[in-house]
Design an enzyme around this catalytic site. Structure first.
Site, PDB file in Angstrom:
ATOM      1  N   THR A  16       0.835  -1.208   0.000  1.00 53.19           N
ATOM      2  CA  THR A  16       0.000   0.000   0.000  1.00 53.19           C
ATOM      3  C   THR A  16       0.865   1.251   0.000  1.00 53.19           C
ATOM      4  O   THR A  16       0.604   2.202  -0.753  1.00 53.19           O
ATOM      5  CB  THR A  16      -0.935  -0.018   1.228  1.00 53.19           C
ATOM      6  OG1 THR A  16      -1.722  -1.204   1.175  1.00 53.19           O
ATOM      7  CG2 THR A  16      -1.850   1.190   1.253  1.00 53.19           C
ATOM      8  N   LYS A  36      -7.905  -0.932  -5.646  1.00 49.93           N
ATOM      9  CA  LYS A  36      -7.715  -2.115  -4.806  1.00 49.93           C
ATOM     10  C   LYS A  36      -8.909  -3.006  -5.129  1.00 49.93           C
ATOM     11  O   LYS A  36      -9.979  -2.888  -4.524  1.00 49.93           O
ATOM     12  CB  LYS A  36      -7.725  -1.698  -3.326  1.00 49.93           C
ATOM     13  CG  LYS A  36      -7.634  -2.850  -2.349  1.00 49.93           C
ATOM     14  CD  LYS A  36      -6.210  -3.289  -2.094  1.00 49.93           C
ATOM     15  CE  LYS A  36      -6.183  -4.420  -1.047  1.00 49.93           C
ATOM     16  NZ  LYS A  36      -4.795  -4.820  -0.715  1.00 49.93           N
ATOM     17  N   THR A  40      -9.839  -7.458   1.785  1.00 44.38           N
ATOM     18  CA  THR A  40     -10.434  -8.197   2.910  1.00 44.38           C
ATOM     19  C   THR A  40     -10.136  -7.431   4.198  1.00 44.38           C
ATOM     20  O   THR A  40      -9.349  -6.480   4.211  1.00 44.38           O
ATOM     21  CB  THR A  40      -9.880  -9.632   3.002  1.00 44.38           C
ATOM     22  OG1 THR A  40      -8.479  -9.565   3.284  1.00 44.38           O
ATOM     23  CG2 THR A  40     -10.115 -10.406   1.720  1.00 44.38           C
ATOM     24  N   GLU A 105      -3.418  -2.521  -6.673  1.00 47.41           N
ATOM     25  CA  GLU A 105      -2.801  -3.248  -5.560  1.00 47.41           C
ATOM     26  C   GLU A 105      -3.496  -4.576  -5.347  1.00 47.41           C
ATOM     27  O   GLU A 105      -4.718  -4.642  -5.183  1.00 47.41           O
ATOM     28  CB  GLU A 105      -2.868  -2.419  -4.267  1.00 47.41           C
ATOM     29  CG  GLU A 105      -2.204  -3.163  -3.106  1.00 47.41           C
ATOM     30  CD  GLU A 105      -2.286  -2.435  -1.761  1.00 47.41           C
ATOM     31  OE1 GLU A 105      -2.556  -1.222  -1.740  1.00 47.41           O
ATOM     32  OE2 GLU A 105      -2.081  -3.121  -0.737  1.00 47.41           O
ATOM     33  N   GLY A 106      -2.705  -5.637  -5.307  1.00 49.64           N
ATOM     34  CA  GLY A 106      -3.243  -6.962  -5.023  1.00 49.64           C
ATOM     35  C   GLY A 106      -3.565  -7.120  -3.546  1.00 49.64           C
ATOM     36  O   GLY A 106      -3.468  -6.182  -2.754  1.00 49.64           O
ATOM     37  N   ALA A 107      -4.003  -8.312  -3.192  1.00 50.01           N
ATOM     38  CA  ALA A 107      -4.229  -8.658  -1.785  1.00 50.01           C
ATOM     39  C   ALA A 107      -3.238  -9.758  -1.445  1.00 50.01           C
ATOM     40  O   ALA A 107      -3.127 -10.746  -2.172  1.00 50.01           O
ATOM     41  CB  ALA A 107      -5.662  -9.127  -1.579  1.00 50.01           C
ATOM     42  N   GLY A 108      -2.474  -9.577  -0.388  1.00 50.99           N
ATOM     43  CA  GLY A 108      -1.476 -10.582  -0.022  1.00 50.99           C
ATOM     44  C   GLY A 108      -0.435 -10.722  -1.122  1.00 50.99           C
ATOM     45  O   GLY A 108      -0.057  -9.740  -1.753  1.00 50.99           O
TER      46      GLY A 108
HETATM   47  N1  LIG Z   1       8.478   2.626   4.397  1.00 49.24           N
HETATM   48  C1  LIG Z   1       7.690   2.544   5.446  1.00 49.24           C
HETATM   49  N2  LIG Z   1       7.870   3.330   6.538  1.00 49.24           N
HETATM   50  C2  LIG Z   1       7.086   3.241   7.611  1.00 49.24           C
HETATM   51  N3  LIG Z   1       6.056   2.383   7.713  1.00 49.24           N
HETATM   52  C3  LIG Z   1       5.817   1.557   6.659  1.00 49.24           C
HETATM   53  C4  LIG Z   1       6.612   1.604   5.495  1.00 49.24           C
HETATM   54  N4  LIG Z   1       6.143   0.665   4.627  1.00 49.24           N
HETATM   55  C5  LIG Z   1       5.112   0.081   5.237  1.00 49.24           C
HETATM   56  N5  LIG Z   1       4.900   0.608   6.455  1.00 49.24           N
HETATM   57  C6  LIG Z   1       3.872   0.220   7.423  1.00 49.24           C
HETATM   58  O1  LIG Z   1       3.865  -1.202   7.523  1.00 49.24           O
HETATM   59  C7  LIG Z   1       2.549  -1.691   7.566  1.00 49.24           C
HETATM   60  C8  LIG Z   1       2.316  -2.613   6.365  1.00 49.24           C
HETATM   61  O2  LIG Z   1       2.474  -1.855   5.172  1.00 49.24           O
HETATM   62  P1  LIG Z   1       1.395  -1.936   4.002  1.00 49.24           P
HETATM   63  O3  LIG Z   1       1.839  -1.008   2.916  1.00 49.24           O
HETATM   64  O4  LIG Z   1       0.025  -1.740   4.529  1.00 49.24           O
HETATM   65  O5  LIG Z   1       1.603  -3.463   3.556  1.00 49.24           O
HETATM   66  P2  LIG Z   1       0.724  -4.370   2.560  1.00 49.24           P
HETATM   67  O6  LIG Z   1      -0.093  -3.430   1.723  1.00 49.24           O
HETATM   68  O7  LIG Z   1       1.714  -5.154   1.773  1.00 49.24           O
HETATM   69  O8  LIG Z   1      -0.109  -5.243   3.451  1.00 49.24           O
HETATM   70  C9  LIG Z   1       1.627  -0.483   7.572  1.00 49.24           C
HETATM   71  O9  LIG Z   1       1.311  -0.162   8.894  1.00 49.24           O
HETATM   72  C10 LIG Z   1       2.485   0.603   6.936  1.00 49.24           C
HETATM   73  O10 LIG Z   1       2.119   1.901   7.354  1.00 49.24           O
HETATM   74 MG   LIG Z   2      -2.078  -3.217   1.365  1.00 51.87          MG
END
Ligand SMILES: Nc1ncnc2c1ncn2[C@@H]1O[C@H](COP(=O)(O)OP(=O)(O)O)[C@@H](O)[C@H]1O
Ligand SMILES: [Mg+2]
Length: 218
Positions: A16, A36, A40, A105-108
């Site tokens: 994300t 997205k 889920t 953006e995919g899921a997982g």
């Molecule tokens: N570069 C970054 N710096 C600080 N926090 C991050 C960073 N990348 C991801 N996070 C945090 O890590 C967690 C997972 O990131 P996210 O982008 O939601 O992962 P995904 O979409 O792959 O499930 C979230 O709380 C996000 O804010």
């Molecule tokens: Mg995500």
């Protein structure tokens, strides 16, 4: 369709945040839209809202539409519990009218099941978008990233590159590039705090500085 599909080596790896960074990086050269298609755990996670916040997206840059399911579980399970079948074709049809660049953006990760024998990889194939892989930067990432690359190649899916997220690790970056035969488009540090400003500053200067994504967006 034109654009990029953001997958990850797993869940919680930073897809994300990377999707928001891509919006910030690519904004201005062409109209953009984030989607997205399958979310889920909607009662606790709303990636669309997070991208809107981090990339400060105006309404036209966001496709609200998509499958929204309760329960922080795999799409196949969330859909089964909700008594619905996720139809990949209808998700694709919602995205055909926009001629700009999609950030989807995919899921997982790649082989997350969606419905029946269909996985995220089938959605990518249907959309026909090249893939950007969000990978962790630390220990364990070489294996996870090479597995994801191998699965993408086995399905003849196009790969635009890898972005490594977390404390930069030059050895892991080199290993991913060498053994994966793929370019790393950037190394995103942990931002503390993670804000639209810190993310934008990084994305504009350090995400794909060599403009390698250009050929995938033509
Ligand atoms: N570069 C970054 N710096 C600080 N926090 C991050 C960073 N990348 C991801 N996070 C945090 O890590 C967690 C997972 O990131 P996210 O982008 O939601 O992962 P995904 O979409 O792959 O499930 C979230 O709380 C996000 O804010
Ligand atoms: Mg995500």
């Amino acid at each position: 369709m034109r654009g990029l599909f953001v997958t990850g080596t797993g869940t919680g790896v930073g897809k994300t945040v990377l999707a928001a960074a891509l919006m910030l990086r690519l904004r201005g050269r062409t109209p953009l839209r984030y989607s997205k298609p399958i979310q889920t755990g909607i009662e606790q996670d709303d990636d669309t809202e997070e991208v809107r916040r981090l990339a400060r997206c105006p309404v036209e840059e966001i496709l609200e539409d998509g499958v929204r399911l309760r329960g922080p579980v795999s799409p196949h399970l969330a859909a089964r519990r909700a008594g619905i079948t996720v139809d990949l074709r209808s998700l694709q049809e919602r995205m055909t009218s926009f001629a700009g660049v999609w950030i989807v953006e995919g899921a997982g990760g790649l082989l997350v099941p969606v419905s029946g024998s269909r996985t995220m990889a089938d959605l990518i194939k249907l959309l026909g978008l090249p893939v950007v892989i969000a990978a962790a930067s630390g220990l364990g990432t070489i294996n996870h990233t090479l597995l994801t690359l191998e699965a993408l190649r086995a399905r003849a899916l196009r790969i635009a590159g890898v972005v490594m997220i977390g404390e930069p690790d030059a050895d892991n970056r080199e290993a991913v590039e060498h053994y994966g035969k793929i370019g790393v488009l950037g190394e995103m540090p942990r931002f503390d705090p993670l804000t639209p400003e810190t993310l934008a500053d990084w994305a504009v200067a350090n995400l794909d500085p060599q403009d390698r994504l250009r050929e995938f967006l033509a």
